[in-house]
Design a protein around this motif. Sequence first.
Motif, PDB file in Angstrom:
ATOM      1  N   GLY A 248       1.510  -3.869  -2.019  1.00 51.91           N
ATOM      2  CA  GLY A 248       0.086  -3.792  -1.689  1.00 51.91           C
ATOM      3  C   GLY A 248      -0.738  -3.750  -2.966  1.00 51.91           C
ATOM      4  O   GLY A 248      -0.304  -3.197  -3.990  1.00 51.91           O
ATOM      5  N   ASP A 249      -1.935  -4.322  -2.922  1.00 52.56           N
ATOM      6  CA  ASP A 249      -2.766  -4.416  -4.130  1.00 52.56           C
ATOM      7  C   ASP A 249      -3.210  -3.054  -4.660  1.00 52.56           C
ATOM      8  O   ASP A 249      -3.321  -2.862  -5.877  1.00 52.56           O
ATOM      9  CB  ASP A 249      -3.998  -5.278  -3.847  1.00 52.56           C
ATOM     10  CG  ASP A 249      -3.659  -6.756  -3.719  1.00 52.56           C
ATOM     11  OD1 ASP A 249      -2.544  -7.145  -4.109  1.00 52.56           O
ATOM     12  OD2 ASP A 249      -4.518  -7.516  -3.225  1.00 52.56           O
ATOM     13  N   LEU A 250      -3.514  -2.103  -3.767  1.00 49.31           N
ATOM     14  CA  LEU A 250      -3.922  -0.785  -4.240  1.00 49.31           C
ATOM     15  C   LEU A 250      -2.782  -0.109  -5.013  1.00 49.31           C
ATOM     16  O   LEU A 250      -3.005   0.506  -6.059  1.00 49.31           O
ATOM     17  CB  LEU A 250      -4.365   0.096  -3.074  1.00 49.31           C
ATOM     18  CG  LEU A 250      -5.794  -0.100  -2.562  1.00 49.31           C
ATOM     19  CD1 LEU A 250      -6.031   0.735  -1.307  1.00 49.31           C
ATOM     20  CD2 LEU A 250      -6.806   0.275  -3.640  1.00 49.31           C
ATOM     21  N   MET A 251      -1.572  -0.232  -4.511  1.00 46.99           N
ATOM     22  CA  MET A 251      -0.428   0.306  -5.253  1.00 46.99           C
ATOM     23  C   MET A 251      -0.244  -0.442  -6.564  1.00 46.99           C
ATOM     24  O   MET A 251       0.108   0.157  -7.588  1.00 46.99           O
ATOM     25  CB  MET A 251       0.850   0.220  -4.412  1.00 46.99           C
ATOM     26  CG  MET A 251       0.946   1.250  -3.309  1.00 46.99           C
ATOM     27  SD  MET A 251       2.644   1.476  -2.679  1.00 46.99           S
ATOM     28  CE  MET A 251       3.043  -0.162  -2.107  1.00 46.99           C
ATOM     29  N   ALA A 252      -0.492  -1.750  -6.540  1.00 44.01           N
ATOM     30  CA  ALA A 252      -0.359  -2.526  -7.775  1.00 44.01           C
ATOM     31  C   ALA A 252      -1.347  -2.049  -8.834  1.00 44.01           C
ATOM     32  O   ALA A 252      -1.037  -2.053 -10.028  1.00 44.01           O
ATOM     33  CB  ALA A 252      -0.564  -4.008  -7.476  1.00 44.01           C
ATOM     34  N   ALA A 253      -2.545  -1.618  -8.393  1.00 40.53           N
ATOM     35  CA  ALA A 253      -3.512  -1.057  -9.339  1.00 40.53           C
ATOM     36  C   ALA A 253      -2.927   0.179 -10.022  1.00 40.53           C
ATOM     37  O   ALA A 253      -3.104   0.384 -11.233  1.00 40.53           O
ATOM     38  CB  ALA A 253      -4.809  -0.705  -8.615  1.00 40.53           C
ATOM     39  N   GLY A 254      -2.219   0.998  -9.271  1.00 39.81           N
ATOM     40  CA  GLY A 254      -1.564   2.166  -9.851  1.00 39.81           C
ATOM     41  C   GLY A 254      -0.452   1.796 -10.814  1.00 39.81           C
ATOM     42  O   GLY A 254      -0.273   2.423 -11.864  1.00 39.81           O
ATOM     43  N   VAL A 255       0.306   0.756 -10.464  1.00 31.36           N
ATOM     44  CA  VAL A 255       1.372   0.288 -11.358  1.00 31.36           C
ATOM     45  C   VAL A 255       0.781  -0.226 -12.667  1.00 31.36           C
ATOM     46  O   VAL A 255       1.300   0.065 -13.756  1.00 31.36           O
ATOM     47  CB  VAL A 255       2.208  -0.804 -10.665  1.00 31.36           C
ATOM     48  CG1 VAL A 255       3.167  -1.462 -11.665  1.00 31.36           C
ATOM     49  CG2 VAL A 255       2.995  -0.217  -9.495  1.00 31.36           C
ATOM     50  N   LEU A 256      -0.319  -0.984 -12.587  1.00 28.39           N
ATOM     51  CA  LEU A 256      -0.974  -1.466 -13.804  1.00 28.39           C
ATOM     52  C   LEU A 256      -1.408  -0.300 -14.695  1.00 28.39           C
ATOM     53  O   LEU A 256      -1.289  -0.355 -15.921  1.00 28.39           O
ATOM     54  CB  LEU A 256      -2.184  -2.327 -13.442  1.00 28.39           C
ATOM     55  CG  LEU A 256      -1.896  -3.725 -12.885  1.00 28.39           C
ATOM     56  CD1 LEU A 256      -3.191  -4.390 -12.417  1.00 28.39           C
ATOM     57  CD2 LEU A 256      -1.210  -4.602 -13.933  1.00 28.39           C
ATOM     58  N   ARG A 257      -1.898   0.747 -14.065  1.00 25.10           N
ATOM     59  CA  ARG A 257      -2.315   1.919 -14.838  1.00 25.10           C
ATOM     60  C   ARG A 257      -1.120   2.581 -15.519  1.00 25.10           C
ATOM     61  O   ARG A 257      -1.194   3.000 -16.687  1.00 25.10           O
ATOM     62  CB  ARG A 257      -3.020   2.912 -13.926  1.00 25.10           C
ATOM     63  CG  ARG A 257      -3.495   4.171 -14.639  1.00 25.10           C
ATOM     64  CD  ARG A 257      -4.178   5.106 -13.668  1.00 25.10           C
ATOM     65  NE  ARG A 257      -4.305   6.443 -14.222  1.00 25.10           N
ATOM     66  CZ  ARG A 257      -4.658   7.518 -13.517  1.00 25.10           C
ATOM     67  NH1 ARG A 257      -4.953   7.394 -12.236  1.00 25.10           N
ATOM     68  NH2 ARG A 257      -4.739   8.700 -14.081  1.00 25.10           N
ATOM     69  N   ALA A 258      -0.001   2.668 -14.810  1.00 26.53           N
ATOM     70  CA  ALA A 258       1.207   3.259 -15.400  1.00 26.53           C
ATOM     71  C   ALA A 258       1.673   2.452 -16.604  1.00 26.53           C
ATOM     72  O   ALA A 258       2.075   3.018 -17.631  1.00 26.53           O
ATOM     73  CB  ALA A 258       2.316   3.341 -14.352  1.00 26.53           C
TER      74      ALA A 258
END
Length: 334
Positions: A248-258
Amino acid sequence: MITRLAEEVTLRPRNGSIRDVARQAGVSIATVSRVFNDAASVSPDTRARIIDAAALLSYEPSSLGRNLVRGRSYLVGLIVPNISVPLYGTMLHGIEDVLAQHKMSALLGSSLDRSDTEIQVAQGLLGHSVDAGIVINSRVGVALPVQRMPDWVHISPEIADLPYRVELDNEKGGRLAALELLAAGHRAIGYVGAVGRESAERERGFAQELALAGLDYRRATGDYSETSGLEAGQEMLREPLDAVFVAGDLMAAGVLRALHDAGLSVPSQVAVIGFDDSLIAPLLYPRLTSVRQPAYEMGAAAAQLALDLINQKPATPKTFMPQIVRRESTRAFS
């Protein structure tokens, strides 16, 4: 027009009443009612006299009253898990546009991602005599009070074999993501998924393509939120990797932050693919490559399916095909 379930409706005319119109026109209240419900049994002269009297008194008949006489509410009940999720907002747009073309509205309730609340909201919608219902990502499926309203349309339900559904070929989406990463030469690959049928199907297609290439993958689980994506990304980084597919894109935003917090460059060191191609995908940095779920079209299809059921027309399930939308988070743009 979408109306919230909790909104109040004013039923009393602001000006003259139906009784006033009947007195002014010299007819019975029943005759006035027949005129405003398009009854052909009223003579043209009488009809004209009633219309003139209504105009003089600024009387507007209650649409609710007319609809009750006709046995229709011209409302479609709509249950959304979480109205703050961009994907669902886009689906709502598609639903509303189709219903508006047919002079119908949606009565909206949120299940707050809870199965017990979903059933309560469904019962509330039925209490408003909606003509049909649409539920997005139903957690309970057949446990809804469908015996009181069989014409529920499901968008991407957890139960796959419901008769009236609109969904995405999630397994195909997972395959597309795997092929994209393999074509770019990635070999140390991770998957961030979530609980539920959609994520399981995406992972199945993803895993099958990697297996054909002789590769395994690491996995972590979130809940489609950005926070869970951040935590999953941090977990992934305990071992080296060069690409991540996120459900999901919202989770992907979190992965990018990590990845950013770890000092890793995207996509030169780690590529990231999301899923949904929601409104946030082109707003992230770098802009997110994502598997597109045609949310507007799926909402529109669900609304049309609901209208077909209302009008007793043939109604069959519809499955949409995903596609890759390439942006700077994958190597094709590095």
